[in-house]
Design an enzyme around this catalytic site. Structure first.
Site, mmCIF file in Angstrom:
data_model
loop_
_atom_site.group_PDB
_atom_site.id
_atom_site.type_symbol
_atom_site.label_atom_id
_atom_site.label_comp_id
_atom_site.label_asym_id
_atom_site.label_seq_id
_atom_site.Cartn_x
_atom_site.Cartn_y
_atom_site.Cartn_z
ATOM 1 N N ASP A 168 2.153 -10.688 3.293
ATOM 2 C CA ASP A 168 1.081 -11.666 3.471
ATOM 3 C C ASP A 168 -0.081 -11.306 2.556
ATOM 4 O O ASP A 168 -0.305 -10.124 2.264
ATOM 5 C CB ASP A 168 0.604 -11.695 4.923
ATOM 6 C CG ASP A 168 1.659 -12.238 5.873
ATOM 7 O OD1 ASP A 168 2.418 -13.124 5.456
ATOM 8 O OD2 ASP A 168 1.719 -11.771 7.020
ATOM 9 N N ASP A 211 4.139 -19.510 4.888
ATOM 10 C CA ASP A 211 3.493 -19.889 6.140
ATOM 11 C C ASP A 211 2.697 -21.179 5.977
ATOM 12 O O ASP A 211 2.689 -22.037 6.868
ATOM 13 C CB ASP A 211 2.541 -18.783 6.605
ATOM 14 C CG ASP A 211 3.241 -17.481 6.922
ATOM 15 O OD1 ASP A 211 4.442 -17.511 7.242
ATOM 16 O OD2 ASP A 211 2.581 -16.430 6.840
#
Length: 226
Positions: free
Chosen positions: A146, A180
């Site tokens: 991430d 995401d």
């Protein structure tokens, strides 16, 4: 638009999202130390973190089970995407499903392969691609990369607030990735603008389920002793 063109457009978007997502993750993984941040704007940072879980760092259950469920889900989404390209749906609905599927696939690659092809990322060292000593984990055990962090609002809770009075809070605090983003955006878009397509699909599912129940009921009645 012909079914062949629909398939081409949908899977072109799918491939583009997966490629961009993986390119960004490879760049961050091989250029940032774990926890390192780079300020793009005061409200947007590139911050390298890793997680074992789902979107936005949510963790549910053992890693191997989560990875297996992801693969099954993504396989189902790919089949569904291909099947609706054969039907009379708007291209916008097909693209939203393609974006959702690509987002799911992007994070699956991290879980499946990153543990085998990268060395460990630490706060003191940058990971190496294809290290001589081998990767940091086995297949299905890789961690999701991430990097997108948007601290849009940073403040403190009022002192009178129970349990958290005076404590600092940040909106939006989760760190996430491009995959995401497309998962979230595609779901919100479909819920807002493609409700008729979703209702049509649920109608097909409901009809199939009722037909199956009726068939089982008839079979059960035929086998009952008289």
């Amino acid at each position: 638009m012909t079914n062949k063109k629909k398939i081409g457009v949908a899977f072109a978007l799918f491939a583009l999202i997966v490629i961009v997502d993986q390119w960004v993750k490879f760049y961050v993984k091989t250029n940032f130390r774990l926890g390192e941040s780079y300020e793009v704007f005061s409200w947007f940072y590139i911050r390298f973190v890793e997680n074992n879980g789902m979107a936005f760092g949510i963790e549910l259950g053992p890693k191997i089970i989560l990875s297996t469920l992801r693969i099954i889900m993504c396989g189902g989404l790919l089949y569904y995407l291909y099947s609706i390209c054969q039907k009379n749906y708007r291209i916008t609905y097909l693209l939203s499903v393609a974006a959702l599927t690509a987002g799911a696939m992007g994070n699956i690659f991290d879980c499946l392969f990153y543990g085998m092809i990268f060395s460990e990322s630490t706060p003191f060292s940058v990971a190496t691609l294809f290290p001589e000593a081998g990767g940091y984990a086995a297949a299905f055990q890789g961690r999701v990369v991430d990097m997108l962090y948007f601290p849009l609002i940073e403040s403190r809770w009022p002192e009178a607030m129970p349990f958290c009075g005076g404590e600092k809070f940040v909106f939006f605090s989760p760190v996430f990735n491009i995959a995401d983003s497309f998962i979230t955006v595609s779901i919100i878009y479909a819920a807002l603008f493609e409700r008729d397509c979703i209702e049509r699909e649920f109608g097909r599912l409901d009809a199939w389920w009722n037909s199956l129940r009726k068939k089982n009921s008839n079979t059960s009645n035929e086998t009952e002793p008289r």
